[in-house]
Design a protein around this motif. Structure first.
Motif, mmCIF file in Angstrom:
data_model
loop_
_atom_site.group_PDB
_atom_site.id
_atom_site.type_symbol
_atom_site.label_atom_id
_atom_site.label_comp_id
_atom_site.label_asym_id
_atom_site.label_seq_id
_atom_site.Cartn_x
_atom_site.Cartn_y
_atom_site.Cartn_z
ATOM 1 N N ASP A 54 0.858 -1.185 0.000
ATOM 2 C CA ASP A 54 0.000 0.000 0.000
ATOM 3 C C ASP A 54 0.895 1.236 0.000
ATOM 4 O OD1 ASP A 54 -2.459 -1.347 0.078
ATOM 5 O OD2 ASP A 54 -2.301 -1.633 2.246
ATOM 6 N N LYS A 75 1.258 5.370 -0.073
ATOM 7 C CA LYS A 75 0.507 6.574 0.276
ATOM 8 C C LYS A 75 0.232 7.410 -0.975
ATOM 9 C CE LYS A 75 2.561 6.862 4.898
ATOM 10 N NZ LYS A 75 3.367 7.690 5.823
ATOM 11 N N ASN A 101 -5.539 8.144 1.941
ATOM 12 C CA ASN A 101 -5.783 7.017 1.047
ATOM 13 C C ASN A 101 -4.470 6.356 0.655
ATOM 14 O OD1 ASN A 101 -8.524 7.394 1.068
ATOM 15 N ND2 ASN A 101 -8.553 8.636 -0.787
ATOM 16 N N THR A 102 -4.556 5.082 0.330
ATOM 17 C CA THR A 102 -3.412 4.340 -0.179
ATOM 18 C C THR A 102 -3.808 3.645 -1.478
ATOM 19 O OG1 THR A 102 -3.980 2.356 1.098
ATOM 20 C CG2 THR A 102 -2.461 3.934 2.118
ATOM 21 N N SER A 145 -6.994 4.160 4.331
ATOM 22 C CA SER A 145 -6.084 3.402 5.182
ATOM 23 C C SER A 145 -6.793 3.036 6.476
ATOM 24 C CB SER A 145 -4.836 4.232 5.486
ATOM 25 O OG SER A 145 -3.990 3.546 6.371
#
Length: 408
Positions: free
Chosen positions: A267, A269, A314-315, A308
């Motif tokens: 994941d 960023k 969000n990722t 996240s």
């Protein structure tokens, strides 16, 4: 005596001075615990992310397909036994068993309903037979009455006009009665056919449910659909285990990954995702092999981000193809990935620990020159987890202090 002593001490002192000088000139530059050297080499700008080894292709082991049918009405089943994760299985080998208690109870209930519906069907057939038989008898009686009235009409030809009219009226009435009996028979027959059809439908439906439950009971013994290495399924980061529940909403029990398609899924960023492109080199460290570094390559980047779990950003999922280097990588292993965004040759590199900053965010180092220490401003044009890239203020092989000098 004193003169002789000094004559012995002077050569010894000179020898110690020579040895000290030689040590200062030849000592290992890396043995200075409080200093580091400015080096020149390849400087890499990287994006770091922790991930997990997953298989791009795999075979799913799921609940029996019959359990996904809506007419089974089984909410969930518990796993009562399961082969150990990481076991290499062959096609047809035992994987898991599901608790049969609820299914057996449903089978008993379905059997009772099926027997009741069969009884209702038998009753409907018997009732239809009796009622329609009686209706047919009434039609035959009405038909015979018509024949009788027709004979009376023929015989009334030699009687008075009134007698002839009376005979004709009785014949017409007999015909109407016969037609009424026939209509009643047709209506009664259609009603009984509908009742029998409904009763038969309930029997057929319940028979299907009963057969499915019996098949489901047999299918609660889960086997491997193909060869492979068993990996437990996960729901909300919780692994399936003995005692877990599965259902048609959560049908996955385990997977058999194709080990030739392993990849590291991380994941990234959203602040870093614009730097990532397919084809970038990745340096992968896997906890299970702490002394190894694996080569990787970015092969896929998600188009849509997701929230996240623990942070307010969000990722984006990034898939990295990993060269296993003849090591047995397994799904679920933790991976630490450094995605090389940019690589610069012949760059001046300074360890981050040797760089300080003031309140105005100006970066500087403490440079050792002989017995003196110089506070030197530097210009930084890039950084990664361990180093800064510097273009002004220092040169290759400069000695830098890791700690500010003590104030006098």
């Amino acid at each position: 005596m004193n003169k002789n002593r000094w004559q012995l001490l002077i050569p010894l002192a000179l020898l110690l001075i020579v040895l000290l000088g030689y040590w200062l000139l030849t000592r290992d530059k890396n043995s200075e615990p409080d200093h580091v050297r400015v080096t020149k080499g390849v400087f890499e700008i990287t994006v770091s992310a922790t991930g997990e080894i997953e298989a791009l292709e795999s075979t799913n082991i799921t609940i029996p397909k019959i359990l996904e049918s809506s007419n089974i009405r089984v909410r969930h089943l518990a796993i009562t036994d399961m082969v150990k994760e990481g076991t290499v299985v062959k096609k047809g080998d035992f994987i898991a068993t599901l608790d049969p208690a609820e299914i057996e109870d449903r089978i008993r209930q379905s059997f009772d309903r099926l027997e009741r519906f069969k009884t209702n069907l038998d009753n409907a057939l018997i009732d239809s037979s009796l009622v329609l038989s009686d209706a047919r008898d009434q039609i035959r009686v009405a038909q015979d009455n018509v024949y009788d009235q027709e004979i009376k009409v023929e015989q009334s030809q030699f009687e008075s006009k009134a007698t002839q009219r009376q005979a004709q009226i009785s014949l017409d009435k007999a015909h109407r009665n016969l037609e009424q009996k026939r209509r009643n028979y047709d209506q009664t027959r259609r009603r009984h056919i509908l009742n029998i059809s409904r009763a038969q439908s309930k029997v057929d439906e319940e028979q299907g449910i009963y057969d499915n439950l019996e098949q489901l009971k047999a299918d609660l013994y889960i086997t491997a659909p193909t060869d492979g290495l068993l990996v437990y399924a996960r729901y909300s980061n919780q692994k399936i285990k003995v005692g877990s529940y599965v259902s048609r909403w959560n049908p996955l029990i385990a997977i058999l990954p194709d080990l030739s398609t392993l990849q590291s899924v991380v994941d990234v960023k959203e602040i870093d995702i614009t730097k990532i492109k397919e084809g970038l080199e990745v340096k992968v460290k896997i906890d299970a092999f702490p002394n190894e570094e694996f080569k990787g390559e970015v092969v896929r980047i998600a188009n849509i981000g997701q929230q996240s779990d623990n942070d307010f950003f969000n990722t984006f999922k990034v898939e990295i193809k990993v060269d296993p280097k003849d090591k047995l990588l397994m799904p679920g292993m933790t991976s630490n990935n450094r995605i090389v965004v940019e690589s610069i040759e012949d760059a001046l590199i300074v360890p981050r620990l040797a760089v300080f900053s003031d309140e105005e965010h100006q970066h500087f180092v403490y440079k050792s020159e002989g017995l003196s220490v110089i506070k030197q401003e530097i210009k930084i044009v890039g950084e990664n987890d361990q180093y800064y890239r510097v273009i002004e203020g220092v040169k290759e092989k400069d000695r830098l202090m890791l700690h500010p000098p003590a104030k006098k």
